[in-house]
Structures are given as C-alpha cells and as structure tokens.
Design an enzyme around this catalytic site. Structure first.
Site, PDB file in Angstrom:
ATOM      1  N   TYR A   1       9.579   5.984 -26.867  1.00 55.72           N
ATOM      2  CA  TYR A   1       9.801   5.717 -28.295  1.00 55.72           C
ATOM      3  C   TYR A   1       8.996   6.711 -29.137  1.00 55.72           C
ATOM      4  O   TYR A   1       9.534   7.371 -30.040  1.00 55.72           O
ATOM      5  CB  TYR A   1       9.386   4.281 -28.610  1.00 55.72           C
ATOM      6  CG  TYR A   1       9.515   3.895 -30.065  1.00 55.72           C
ATOM      7  CD1 TYR A   1      10.758   3.589 -30.620  1.00 55.72           C
ATOM      8  CD2 TYR A   1       8.388   3.829 -30.892  1.00 55.72           C
ATOM      9  CE1 TYR A   1      10.876   3.230 -31.957  1.00 55.72           C
ATOM     10  CE2 TYR A   1       8.495   3.469 -32.228  1.00 55.72           C
ATOM     11  CZ  TYR A   1       9.747   3.167 -32.750  1.00 55.72           C
ATOM     12  OH  TYR A   1       9.861   2.816 -34.083  1.00 55.72           O
TER      13      TYR A   1
ATOM     14  N   LYS B   1      10.331   9.723 -31.713  1.00 55.47           N
ATOM     15  CA  LYS B   1       9.993   9.685 -33.135  1.00 55.47           C
ATOM     16  C   LYS B   1       9.276  10.965 -33.560  1.00 55.47           C
ATOM     17  O   LYS B   1       9.434  11.430 -34.691  1.00 55.47           O
ATOM     18  CB  LYS B   1       9.152   8.433 -33.430  1.00 55.47           C
ATOM     19  CG  LYS B   1       9.935   7.133 -33.235  1.00 55.47           C
ATOM     20  CD  LYS B   1      11.019   7.013 -34.272  1.00 55.47           C
ATOM     21  CE  LYS B   1      12.127   6.070 -33.963  1.00 55.47           C
ATOM     22  NZ  LYS B   1      13.163   6.028 -35.006  1.00 55.47           N
TER      23      LYS B   1
END
Ligand SMILES: NC(=O)c1ccc[n+]([C@@H]2O[C@H](COP(=O)([O-])OP(=O)(O)OC[C@H]3O[C@@H](n4cnc5c(N)ncnc54)[C@H](OP(=O)(O)O)[C@@H]3O)[C@@H](O)[C@H]2O)c1
Length: 280
Positions: free
Chosen positions: A168, A172
C-alpha cells in the site's frame, strides 16, 4: 477574480473515482457544491446510487461510470465513458484505492515477509497500474480543457512508509512520483497535476481501527492534532487543488495528516499509551 470565485467550479466537468463512499463521496459532493457536473465511479453502478442522488439534489448532473480497477482495461473505459457522458473532462480526482484485504474484505495487515506475491500484485494493480492507465487515458481529454486539473489521492503512508502494509505504502509513493513527472510533462498542455497525502481519515477503510478504542487511542496519540480527519476535510483540500485558486500549483503533494508526519521525537510531550500491537 474574487476570492470566493477562485474556489468555484461552475460548469466544470469532473470525474471522481472511488465515489461510492468515504473520501470519494465527500469529494464528489464538495465539487458539486462548487458547481461541477460529475461522473462518478466505483466497482458497480448500484454502489453509486446514493452519491448520485446526493449530487442531483444539488442540481448538478451525476453520471455513473462503473469499473473494477482490478481489471486492466477498466480505467480507460471509465475515463472515456465519463468524457462521453459529460461532453469532455476538466477535472479528474482519482481517489479509488485499496488496502490489502482478506476475502471477507477486512484489512490484511501483515509484514511483507508474511504476505504472498498475490497480495502485493492486487494492491499494485488497483492502486498504481490503474492510476497509470487512468492518467494515460485522461490526458487527451484534459488537454482539450482550458482549466484542466488532475488530483491523485495518495496517502501519508506513501511518504512515511507503513509497516504491515508495504505494498500500500509503495503504491501511494508511486502515485506522488507519477504526479510530479506528469506535472512537468503536461504543463505545456495546460494540465495541472497534484496529489494529496491524507493521514488517518474516518472511512470504511479505517473502520477496523477507529471502531476499536485501544487501537484508535494509540493511533491518535501519534497524531499531534489528536483526532481522525473527516472525509470532508480531505475533500476541501481536493477542491482547492482542482480549483482556479490553485492555478499556479502543479507537481505538488499536499499533506493533510493532523501533523502525523512531523516527528516530535517525544519533545512535544504527547502521552503515548502502550501499543495494542505489542507482541502481535
Ligand atoms: N481513510 C484513510 O485514512 C485514508 C488515508 C490516506 C489515504 N486514503 C486514500 O483515500 C482513498 C479513498 O479511501 P477511503 O478511505 O475513502 O476508502 P473506502 O471508504 O474504502 O472507499 C474506497 C473507494 O474506492 C473504490 N474502490 C475500491 N476498490 C476498487 C476497485 N477495485 N475498482 C474501482 N473502485 C474501487 C470503492 O468502491 P466500491 O464501492 O466499489 O467498493 C470506494 O468508492 C484511497 O485511495 C485511500 O488509499 C485513505
């Protein structure tokens, strides 16, 4: 231009992804309040019913353009469907994103060494590959607009890293890098590209944490402002980045994290309860 006009989007044609709930829903309603017509995306048309109704209550158009970003061709289809429905695109807020999840939808927070390649691939596919595909397809529509703005919804995890959610955090960080590269490349086409780095925000994605008092208390003890952000607070920052008020702003990532990325080294004296993850 008058100050209030600088934050208006009257007549703008905007695509918001991940618009069914959470931050994306708040962004869609905020852009509608500012005068934009909307194309709304999520995985299913059904999931978008509620947001679409709230947009039309604001006397703005709401077109539903569903697509599952786990599927490689979906982002291009969503962008083209949005441009067809609205007659072009001025603003794209690409907000859809996922944490690694178990089959029942609950977050799968495990260290990289304990996860498998399939968990990594799914998060990279939805969060980063779809972002690239969406940007690629949005370019030709945005270059035709006299007031084009693209906003990518990153996360402060991308700046700071996030143990137990490495995929994740990497996606990002990748979104911000992409925003900066595109901003420089697309400036001569008149397209501004920026990103947002939200911190802990109260949505379905974080329900596992804010609904569990020891976890929430411990997380908030690391946020200098000491509380969760509400989705609307992120949406107002997205409105700023999309609006004429940010007309000279491109290639930046705005941090909206209650101060979590400011290292206090304990000097601010914010008391820290024992970690609920100790020994996990
Ligand atoms: N909440 C936070 O603390 C926080 C902090 C920093 C950054 N962010 C970022 O903000 C964005 C929105 O987060 P949120 O907290 O509002 O999440 P959320 O409540 O879980 O909502 C996620 C949205 O993304 C859509 N989506 C999920 N998987 C998708 C897929 N495969 N294809 C298309 N759409 C998909 C969902 O649509 P469906 O209805 O189809 O599921 C939903 O509209 C994400 O990019 C997230 O990384 C969140």
């Amino acid at each position: 231009m008058h100050t209030t006009e600088a934050f208006r989007l009257d007549g703008a044609r905007a695509l918001v992804t991940g618009a069914s709930r959470g931050i994306g829903r708040a962004v869609a309603l905020t852009l509608a309040d500012a005068g934009a017509d909307l194309a709304l995306s999520a995985r299913t048309e059904e999931a978008l019913k509620g947001t679409a109704a709230e947009v039309t209550q604001r006397d703005r158009a709401a077109h539903r353009v569903p697509g599952d970003f786990a599927e490689p061709a979906a982002a291009g289809r969503v962008v083209d469907a949005a441009a067809d429905a609205l007659g072009g695109l001025d603003i794209v807020v690409h907000n859809a994103g996922v944490l690694p999840a178990r089959p029942d939808g609950t977050p799968l927070l495990v260290p990289l060494s304990g996860s498998d390649q399939g968990d990594w691939d799914h998060v990279v596919t939805v969060n980063l590959n779809a972002t690239a595909a969406l940007c690629r397809h949005a370019h030709r529509h945005l270059t035709a607009s006299p007031r084009a703005g693209l906003v990518l919804m990153s996360s402060v995890a991308g700046m700071m890293g996030m143990p137990m959610a490495e995929a994740y955090a990497a996606t990002k960080a990748g979104q911000v890098s992409l925003a900066r590269s595109l901003a420089a490349g697309w400036a001569c086409d008149g397209v501004r590209v920026n990103a947002l780095y939200p911190g802990w925000t109260r949505t379905d994605m974080t329900a596992f944490a804010y609904r569990t008092a020891p976890v929430s208390d411990w997380l908030m003890a690391h946020v200098p402002l000491g509380r969760w952000a509400e989705p609307e607070e992120v949406a107002w920052a997205a409105l700023y980045l999309a609006s004429p008020a940010a007309g000279h702003l491109t290639g930046q990532a705005l941090v909206l994290d209650g101060g979590v990325s400011v290292p206090d080294s304990g000097l601010a004296g914010i008391p820290k309860p024992p970690s609920p993850f100790a020994g996990a």
